[in-house]
Write a protein that holds these residues in place. Structure first.
Motif, PDB file in Angstrom:
ATOM      1  N   GLU A  31       0.829  -1.210   0.000  1.00  0.00           N
ATOM      2  CA  GLU A  31       0.000   0.000   0.000  1.00  0.00           C
ATOM      3  C   GLU A  31       0.862   1.259   0.000  1.00  0.00           C
ATOM      4  O   GLU A  31       0.626   2.188  -0.781  1.00  0.00           O
ATOM      5  N   LYS A  32       1.890   1.301   0.854  1.00  0.00           N
ATOM      6  CA  LYS A  32       2.748   2.483   0.912  1.00  0.00           C
ATOM      7  C   LYS A  32       3.566   2.642  -0.364  1.00  0.00           C
ATOM      8  O   LYS A  32       3.783   3.755  -0.832  1.00  0.00           O
ATOM      9  N   ALA A  33       4.015   1.538  -0.931  1.00  0.00           N
ATOM     10  CA  ALA A  33       4.777   1.600  -2.178  1.00  0.00           C
ATOM     11  C   ALA A  33       3.901   2.151  -3.300  1.00  0.00           C
ATOM     12  O   ALA A  33       4.340   3.000  -4.086  1.00  0.00           O
ATOM     13  N   ALA A  34       2.668   1.676  -3.381  1.00  0.00           N
ATOM     14  CA  ALA A  34       1.744   2.149  -4.414  1.00  0.00           C
ATOM     15  C   ALA A  34       1.487   3.644  -4.268  1.00  0.00           C
ATOM     16  O   ALA A  34       1.541   4.393  -5.254  1.00  0.00           O
ATOM     17  N   LYS A  35       1.244   4.088  -3.051  1.00  0.00           N
ATOM     18  CA  LYS A  35       0.976   5.511  -2.819  1.00  0.00           C
ATOM     19  C   LYS A  35       2.181   6.368  -3.184  1.00  0.00           C
ATOM     20  O   LYS A  35       2.018   7.494  -3.645  1.00  0.00           O
ATOM     21  N   LEU A  36       3.370   5.835  -2.983  1.00  0.00           N
ATOM     22  CA  LEU A  36       4.596   6.581  -3.265  1.00  0.00           C
ATOM     23  C   LEU A  36       4.680   7.003  -4.731  1.00  0.00           C
ATOM     24  O   LEU A  36       5.207   8.061  -5.053  1.00  0.00           O
ATOM     25  N   ILE A  37       4.126   6.176  -5.636  1.00  0.00           N
ATOM     26  CA  ILE A  37       4.158   6.513  -7.071  1.00  0.00           C
ATOM     27  C   ILE A  37       2.750   6.769  -7.615  1.00  0.00           C
ATOM     28  O   ILE A  37       2.523   6.678  -8.812  1.00  0.00           O
ATOM     29  N   TYR A  38       1.829   7.109  -6.709  1.00  0.00           N
ATOM     30  CA  TYR A  38       0.470   7.514  -7.094  1.00  0.00           C
ATOM     31  C   TYR A  38      -0.273   6.418  -7.858  1.00  0.00           C
ATOM     32  O   TYR A  38      -0.946   6.677  -8.852  1.00  0.00           O
ATOM     33  N   SER A  39      -0.134   5.199  -7.358  1.00  0.00           N
ATOM     34  CA  SER A  39      -0.785   4.052  -7.985  1.00  0.00           C
ATOM     35  C   SER A  39      -1.785   3.432  -7.019  1.00  0.00           C
ATOM     36  O   SER A  39      -1.710   3.644  -5.810  1.00  0.00           O
ATOM     37  N   ALA A  40      -2.694   2.639  -7.547  1.00  0.00           N
ATOM     38  CA  ALA A  40      -3.644   1.919  -6.710  1.00  0.00           C
ATOM     39  C   ALA A  40      -2.981   0.658  -6.135  1.00  0.00           C
ATOM     40  O   ALA A  40      -2.113   0.059  -6.775  1.00  0.00           O
ATOM     41  N   LEU A  41      -3.399   0.272  -4.954  1.00  0.00           N
ATOM     42  CA  LEU A  41      -2.873  -0.930  -4.319  1.00  0.00           C
ATOM     43  C   LEU A  41      -3.059  -2.139  -5.228  1.00  0.00           C
ATOM     44  O   LEU A  41      -2.135  -2.944  -5.405  1.00  0.00           O
ATOM     45  N   ARG A  42      -4.225  -2.297  -5.803  1.00  0.00           N
ATOM     46  CA  ARG A  42      -4.492  -3.465  -6.655  1.00  0.00           C
ATOM     47  C   ARG A  42      -3.556  -3.502  -7.863  1.00  0.00           C
ATOM     48  O   ARG A  42      -3.108  -4.564  -8.286  1.00  0.00           O
ATOM     49  N   THR A  43      -3.260  -2.337  -8.411  1.00  0.00           N
ATOM     50  CA  THR A  43      -2.327  -2.278  -9.529  1.00  0.00           C
ATOM     51  C   THR A  43      -0.958  -2.769  -9.088  1.00  0.00           C
ATOM     52  O   THR A  43      -0.316  -3.561  -9.786  1.00  0.00           O
ATOM     53  N   TRP A  44      -0.513  -2.324  -7.916  1.00  0.00           N
ATOM     54  CA  TRP A  44       0.775  -2.770  -7.381  1.00  0.00           C
ATOM     55  C   TRP A  44       0.769  -4.289  -7.209  1.00  0.00           C
ATOM     56  O   TRP A  44       1.728  -4.976  -7.554  1.00  0.00           O
ATOM     57  N   PRO A  56       8.288   1.159 -17.339  1.00  0.00           N
ATOM     58  CA  PRO A  56       9.654   1.509 -16.942  1.00  0.00           C
ATOM     59  C   PRO A  56       9.770   2.881 -16.274  1.00  0.00           C
ATOM     60  O   PRO A  56      10.595   3.074 -15.377  1.00  0.00           O
ATOM     61  N   GLY A  57       8.947   3.825 -16.680  1.00  0.00           N
ATOM     62  CA  GLY A  57       8.980   5.154 -16.068  1.00  0.00           C
ATOM     63  C   GLY A  57       8.556   5.128 -14.613  1.00  0.00           C
ATOM     64  O   GLY A  57       9.134   5.816 -13.761  1.00  0.00           O
ATOM     65  N   LEU A  58       7.540   4.322 -14.310  1.00  0.00           N
ATOM     66  CA  LEU A  58       7.105   4.193 -12.913  1.00  0.00           C
ATOM     67  C   LEU A  58       8.142   3.451 -12.088  1.00  0.00           C
ATOM     68  O   LEU A  58       8.375   3.765 -10.924  1.00  0.00           O
ATOM     69  N   TRP A  59       8.781   2.464 -12.705  1.00  0.00           N
ATOM     70  CA  TRP A  59       9.839   1.721 -12.025  1.00  0.00           C
ATOM     71  C   TRP A  59      10.993   2.661 -11.678  1.00  0.00           C
ATOM     72  O   TRP A  59      11.522   2.648 -10.569  1.00  0.00           O
ATOM     73  N   GLU A  60      11.368   3.501 -12.631  1.00  0.00           N
ATOM     74  CA  GLU A  60      12.446   4.462 -12.388  1.00  0.00           C
ATOM     75  C   GLU A  60      12.053   5.443 -11.287  1.00  0.00           C
ATOM     76  O   GLU A  60      12.846   5.746 -10.390  1.00  0.00           O
ATOM     77  N   LEU A  61      10.820   5.947 -11.330  1.00  0.00           N
ATOM     78  CA  LEU A  61      10.331   6.859 -10.298  1.00  0.00           C
ATOM     79  C   LEU A  61      10.380   6.193  -8.929  1.00  0.00           C
ATOM     80  O   LEU A  61      10.844   6.785  -7.952  1.00  0.00           O
ATOM     81  N   PHE A  62       9.937   4.945  -8.838  1.00  0.00           N
ATOM     82  CA  PHE A  62       9.939   4.242  -7.568  1.00  0.00           C
ATOM     83  C   PHE A  62      11.368   4.111  -7.035  1.00  0.00           C
ATOM     84  O   PHE A  62      11.626   4.391  -5.859  1.00  0.00           O
ATOM     85  N   LYS A  63      12.286   3.722  -7.900  1.00  0.00           N
ATOM     86  CA  LYS A  63      13.669   3.554  -7.454  1.00  0.00           C
ATOM     87  C   LYS A  63      14.274   4.876  -6.990  1.00  0.00           C
ATOM     88  O   LYS A  63      15.000   4.918  -5.998  1.00  0.00           O
TER      89      LYS A  63
END
Length: 70
Positions: A31-44, A56-63
């Motif tokens: 849940e916290k990881a999803a919120k960090l990149i403005y994504s839904a929990l289910r998507t994560w 890849p852009g979201l992956w880069e943003l997360f990293k």
């Protein structure tokens, strides 16, 4: 007609194992990881479960946000 220049994309979709490892190393819940990149929990959950691929852009943003070198 000029020949097409093949494009190489250094970014790629992360594997579910990479997503899980990065999240766990940052001590984040899904849940916290999803919120960090403005994504839904289910998507994560879909990304970690291999049901869909993370862009890849979201992956880069997360990293970047967890302090890992992209």
């Amino acid at each position: 007609v000029p020949a097409a220049v093949p494009r190489s994309c250094p970014a790629s979709n992360p594997k579910p194992e990479e997503i899980i490892e990065a999240r766990e190393s940052a001590n984040l819940s899904q849940e916290k990881a999803a919120k960090l990149i403005y994504s839904a929990l289910r998507t994560w959950q879909h990304w970690e479960g291999g049901e869909s691929r993370m862009h890849p852009g979201l992956w880069e943003l997360f990293k970047i946000k967890i302090g890992k070198k992209p």
